[in-house]
Design an enzyme around this catalytic site. Sequence first.
Site, PDB file in Angstrom:
ATOM      1  N   PRO A   1       1.446  17.227  10.857  1.00 65.37           N
ATOM      2  CA  PRO A   1       1.644  18.445  10.063  1.00 65.37           C
ATOM      3  C   PRO A   1       2.209  18.132   8.671  1.00 65.37           C
ATOM      4  O   PRO A   1       2.714  17.037   8.435  1.00 65.37           O
ATOM      5  CB  PRO A   1       2.658  19.246  10.887  1.00 65.37           C
TER       6      PRO A   1
ATOM      7  N   LYS B   1       0.836  -1.220   0.000  1.00 68.74           N
ATOM      8  CA  LYS B   1       0.000   0.000   0.000  1.00 68.74           C
ATOM      9  C   LYS B   1       0.863   1.260   0.000  1.00 68.74           C
ATOM     10  O   LYS B   1       0.646   2.171  -0.788  1.00 68.74           O
ATOM     11  CB  LYS B   1      -0.893  -0.016   1.243  1.00 68.74           C
TER      12      LYS B   1
ATOM     13  N   CYS C   1      -5.338   8.145   8.783  1.00 64.17           N
ATOM     14  CA  CYS C   1      -5.486   7.632  10.144  1.00 64.17           C
ATOM     15  C   CYS C   1      -5.220   8.732  11.165  1.00 64.17           C
ATOM     16  O   CYS C   1      -4.300   9.539  10.990  1.00 64.17           O
ATOM     17  CB  CYS C   1      -4.496   6.480  10.381  1.00 64.17           C
TER      18      CYS C   1
ATOM     19  N   ARG D   1      -4.218  10.075   3.857  1.00 65.71           N
ATOM     20  CA  ARG D   1      -3.070  10.949   4.078  1.00 65.71           C
ATOM     21  C   ARG D   1      -2.249  11.135   2.801  1.00 65.71           C
ATOM     22  O   ARG D   1      -1.724  12.193   2.496  1.00 65.71           O
ATOM     23  CB  ARG D   1      -2.216  10.302   5.175  1.00 65.71           C
TER      24      ARG D   1
ATOM     25  N   ILE E   1       7.373   7.815  16.605  1.00 66.76           N
ATOM     26  CA  ILE E   1       7.016   8.460  15.336  1.00 66.76           C
ATOM     27  C   ILE E   1       5.738   9.289  15.468  1.00 66.76           C
ATOM     28  O   ILE E   1       5.710  10.462  15.085  1.00 66.76           O
ATOM     29  CB  ILE E   1       6.842   7.416  14.205  1.00 66.76           C
TER      30      ILE E   1
ATOM     31  N   ASP F   1       4.240  20.648   7.187  1.00 66.73           N
ATOM     32  CA  ASP F   1       5.188  21.756   6.996  1.00 66.73           C
ATOM     33  C   ASP F   1       6.390  21.345   6.136  1.00 66.73           C
ATOM     34  O   ASP F   1       6.862  22.130   5.295  1.00 66.73           O
ATOM     35  CB  ASP F   1       5.659  22.294   8.360  1.00 66.73           C
ATOM     36  N   LEU F   2       6.872  20.119   6.307  1.00 62.31           N
ATOM     37  CA  LEU F   2       8.051  19.694   5.545  1.00 62.31           C
ATOM     38  C   LEU F   2       7.734  19.624   4.045  1.00 62.31           C
ATOM     39  O   LEU F   2       8.562  19.978   3.203  1.00 62.31           O
ATOM     40  CB  LEU F   2       8.530  18.320   6.031  1.00 62.31           C
TER      41      LEU F   2
END
Length: 418
Positions: free
Chosen positions: A122, A22, A116, A92, A328, A124-125
């Site tokens: 965030p 996936k 999920c 996501r 994480i 931002d990266l």
Amino acid sequence: MEKLYVEGKRGLRGELVCHGAKNSVLPILAACAVTGQEVLLHNCPALTDVDISLQILAHLGCECRREGNDVAVDAGTLCCAQVPQPLMLQMRSSIVFLGALTARCGEACLTYPGGCDLGARPIDLHLDALRALGAQVTEEHGLISCSAPEGLRGASIALYFPSVGATENILIAASRARGRTVLTNAAQEPEVVDLARFLNACGANISGAGESTIVIEGVEDFHPCEFTVMPDRIEAVTFLAAAAITGSVLTVHKTDVDSLRAVLPIFLESGCQVTCQGDSVSLRAPERLNGVKMIRTMPYPGFSTDAQALVMAMLATAKGTSVFVENIFENRYKHAYELNKMGANIKTEGRMAVVEGVEGLTSCPVTATDLRSGAALLVAGLAAEGVTEIGHIFHIRRGYQSLWDDLNSVGAKIEQRD
Ligand code: UD1
């Protein structure tokens, strides 16, 4: 609302085959948009998240066709650079279309992605990287707009955390930028390597994927390609955890054994015998597992956060105490609450979870709160006394093509009913 009914205390015996990954196929489908070419993907799993990606591509004007586990995408007809919110919110990975569309169309307009609920996630990266590549990025009224009418240009980008999604967005966008991009502290996950292999098969020039520095020389032209998606390492862990908790003997074929190297030692430590041969892993579990000292989730090649819930379910009935540290995601222990309803003894505090192994679990109605928590409850249900009812199984469908049919084929008794 569909539910699963899992009859516990049945041993498993036999052989299973992994489907395509996936987390590899989703960025690859987004990358089709940047190539503008005809792509034929083999080993493309039938998952709801894949369906959503295909719906996004169709919305963008691409032609998509599925025959079994082959998917054909013609991105030559792409004519739109906007993804509407109902599609964005489904997963996501939809955010990876941002780099693809900005690089291909010179603009993109998306909303924030769903996926999920694992705490704050965030982006931002992703946005800072696109800015570094020369895009103007604005966030207003819930819309993210990127504009680069002259095209993107190569840049030096250093990530403060090796985000998988950000690395993928950068690989895709920079592959069509003018000049060279050097990405440091990149994610090293096997799925990032698979994406780079796919882009290179389409004509991109990416080197170093799988290491912490990746160099991307932008190209103008891509060409059609045929590509086979790598096997799903988390599906493999799910099968192995199911065998381990039920004291079973199981062989999993068509795995990427190398990508399991941080997880297999945990199975050994818990008392299982594990044999790897070619692309197959065989596991023989003891009657009762032993607890393991400490599992810390880390970016690859460390222990995968996606395997945490599955291994926690597996160790709920082990002899002794196991400790988890989730590094994480800030809120990835929701399954612990559900497992405790089944008689597990798990205490969570911030990033830490302590699992005191219990003699046995008992069935009760539980709810999948996200994809891997759902699969973890299924694993627990296989070992519980009685029939475990699992709700919200749409979460599980996002990431497993045929989990209960596969497990039933080796001796489980799992029914899906309305
Ligand atoms: C991907 C995987 C997911 C896996 C995760 C970590 C896919 C489709 N999903 O998710 O299954 O659990 O990697 O291995 O491949 N972060 C930021 N800013 C950003 C991006 C991320 O702070 O812009 C943080 C996140 O909040 C999180 C950490 O970085 O704490 C890791 O996230 P990331 O690697 O980006 O995960 P995903 O790509 O979303």
